[in-house]
Write a protein that holds these residues in place. Sequence first.
Motif, PDB file in Angstrom:
ATOM      1  N   GLY A  24     -42.995 -11.673  77.482  1.00  0.00           N
ATOM      2  CA  GLY A  24     -44.045 -11.655  78.350  1.00  0.00           C
ATOM      3  C   GLY A  24     -44.822 -12.956  78.125  1.00  0.00           C
ATOM      4  N   VAL A  25     -45.843 -13.294  79.212  1.00  0.00           N
ATOM      5  CA  VAL A  25     -46.351 -14.136  79.130  1.00  0.00           C
ATOM      6  C   VAL A  25     -47.735 -14.213  79.420  1.00  0.00           C
ATOM      7  CG1 VAL A  25     -46.690 -16.757  80.379  1.00  0.00           C
ATOM      8  CG2 VAL A  25     -44.297 -15.643  80.408  1.00  0.00           C
ATOM      9  N   VAL A  26     -48.643 -14.890  78.617  1.00  0.00           N
ATOM     10  CA  VAL A  26     -50.287 -14.881  78.604  1.00  0.00           C
ATOM     11  C   VAL A  26     -50.596 -15.978  79.673  1.00  0.00           C
ATOM     12  CG1 VAL A  26     -52.384 -14.790  77.672  1.00  0.00           C
ATOM     13  CG2 VAL A  26     -50.301 -13.714  76.577  1.00  0.00           C
ATOM     14  N   GLN A  27     -51.249 -15.666  80.872  1.00  0.00           N
ATOM     15  CA  GLN A  27     -51.660 -16.782  81.723  1.00  0.00           C
ATOM     16  C   GLN A  27     -53.197 -16.888  81.885  1.00  0.00           C
ATOM     17  OE1 GLN A  27     -48.659 -14.492  84.735  1.00  0.00           O
ATOM     18  NE2 GLN A  27     -49.443 -16.514  85.475  1.00  0.00           N
ATOM     19  N   PRO A  28     -53.875 -17.858  81.837  1.00  0.00           N
ATOM     20  CA  PRO A  28     -55.282 -18.066  81.890  1.00  0.00           C
ATOM     21  C   PRO A  28     -55.810 -17.754  83.166  1.00  0.00           C
ATOM     22  CG  PRO A  28     -53.889 -20.265  81.661  1.00  0.00           C
ATOM     23  CD  PRO A  28     -53.045 -19.230  81.427  1.00  0.00           C
ATOM     24  N   ASN A  29     -54.885 -17.824  84.269  1.00  0.00           N
ATOM     25  CA  ASN A  29     -55.199 -17.454  85.872  1.00  0.00           C
ATOM     26  C   ASN A  29     -53.914 -17.099  86.596  1.00  0.00           C
ATOM     27  OD1 ASN A  29     -54.259 -20.202  86.679  1.00  0.00           O
ATOM     28  ND2 ASN A  29     -55.872 -20.654  85.740  1.00  0.00           N
ATOM     29  N   ARG A  30     -54.001 -16.914  87.644  1.00  0.00           N
ATOM     30  CA  ARG A  30     -52.803 -16.504  88.476  1.00  0.00           C
ATOM     31  C   ARG A  30     -52.014 -17.538  88.873  1.00  0.00           C
ATOM     32  NH1 ARG A  30     -53.168 -16.783  94.208  1.00  0.00           N
ATOM     33  NH2 ARG A  30     -52.041 -14.946  94.181  1.00  0.00           N
ATOM     34  N   ILE A  31     -52.096 -18.904  88.631  1.00  0.00           N
ATOM     35  CA  ILE A  31     -51.415 -19.968  88.972  1.00  0.00           C
ATOM     36  C   ILE A  31     -50.549 -20.675  87.718  1.00  0.00           C
ATOM     37  CG2 ILE A  31     -51.411 -22.105  90.177  1.00  0.00           C
ATOM     38  CD1 ILE A  31     -53.435 -21.331  91.923  1.00  0.00           C
ATOM     39  N   VAL A  32     -51.382 -20.954  86.713  1.00  0.00           N
ATOM     40  CA  VAL A  32     -50.830 -21.616  85.564  1.00  0.00           C
ATOM     41  C   VAL A  32     -49.933 -20.624  84.750  1.00  0.00           C
ATOM     42  CG1 VAL A  32     -51.693 -22.465  83.225  1.00  0.00           C
ATOM     43  CG2 VAL A  32     -53.047 -22.739  85.151  1.00  0.00           C
ATOM     44  N   SER A  33     -48.814 -21.331  84.481  1.00  0.00           N
ATOM     45  CA  SER A  33     -47.518 -20.489  84.004  1.00  0.00           C
ATOM     46  C   SER A  33     -48.225 -19.731  82.736  1.00  0.00           C
ATOM     47  CB  SER A  33     -46.545 -21.712  83.996  1.00  0.00           C
ATOM     48  OG  SER A  33     -46.816 -22.663  82.784  1.00  0.00           O
ATOM     49  N   GLY A  34     -48.930 -20.450  81.896  1.00  0.00           N
ATOM     50  CA  GLY A  34     -49.260 -19.864  80.707  1.00  0.00           C
ATOM     51  C   GLY A  34     -48.176 -20.044  79.359  1.00  0.00           C
ATOM     52  N   THR A  35     -48.346 -19.052  78.420  1.00  0.00           N
ATOM     53  CA  THR A  35     -47.727 -19.320  77.123  1.00  0.00           C
ATOM     54  C   THR A  35     -46.812 -18.112  77.066  1.00  0.00           C
ATOM     55  OG1 THR A  35     -49.621 -20.608  76.259  1.00  0.00           O
ATOM     56  CG2 THR A  35     -47.896 -19.666  74.610  1.00  0.00           C
TER      57      THR A  35
END
Length: 381
Positions: A24-35
């Motif tokens: 999974g990926v943790v995204q800071p918002n809906r656009i940024v790809s995240g970690t």
Amino acid sequence: MKSNRVVQALALAALGCVWLLDLGVVQPNRIVSGTGYGLYASTGWLGTGAVISLLVVVFVLATRPAQKRFQVVAVVLTVALMTLPLLLEVLARRQLPEDSGYARIGVGAGFWSLAFLLALMLLETLGQLKASRRFQLSTVLLIVAGWWLCASREGLSSLALIREYSNRSDQFFQALTVHLSLSLGAVAISAMLAFALAVAMVKRERMRRPLLGLVSFMQTIPSLALFGLLIAPLGALSDAFPFLQTLGIRGIGWAPALLALIAYSLLPMVRNTYVALMEVPESVVDAGRGMGMNERQIFRQVKLPLALPVIIEGVRITTIQAIGLTAVAALIGAGGFGTFIFQGLGQAAMDLVLLGALPTVFLALAADAILSALKFQETSK
């Protein structure tokens, strides 16, 4: 029963995917790809051990030539697929920041790969067990119900896909209605036209080549090009006859989409219906004549029932094709799930793309399952 090396290979592939790819990926918002986070970082030792143990158990059970072992494999895989979204819930609890209202969990490539490979293993196992169509369909519905229950849990409310759905729930059901109306409406109209054309070709052999050439030509035109070609004539018609605009017939919208879908749907159904009617054994037709049947009775009671499985196969192919092409029709304002797909691409929001793509895939799979079961029922009569 021989050992199922296909299941073993898929289990090893799944093990490699969960080890190498992000769950999974943790995204800071809906656009940024995240970690991205792998299986261990997402679920800890307990979740990692459960997934690896599951794959090892499936691998070991698939090596022994015993039907009961494959039955256990089928049960284990079904339960695993039903509860698979809970891995994302564990990821949300472990890694999602509590002080950010915009943070969300995205689904990683490892999760999709694991789900896909588990589904392939289950299909292969059910095939080895020679499970009936009804049992296979019940298994699929059980898995869908499990995912639905998991998605309704509070722990998955931070999942990006669920948030996109929550923000657009009304639009989603409207898109579902439009998508089904366009695709199934085009298939229904095409089925009637194709049946009439096929019957005409059977009765008049000289019509076969020009009619098949026409529907084949329409199939070769790219979908976007056909949508574009219909804009000008329909726009001119709506300007010349204003009452057409009250019906919603314009250069863009549902009208050109429906016409294009009908054009694309004709070839598979015309070809299958014609071939099915022509391949009815002549001996069966002669037997009907010997029983005193007229030509209409022979067609309705002999030819059509024997040709029905092949006709249904044409409808199945056409329905799957129409469901997919309806998504492209959103480019000309027809609506449907393609609206979410192209909005997501424009906003670089991949979860919005999935909100349109996943239901489209599910509808196509559901249509394939239903029509395949109907074909099997007609064939077994």
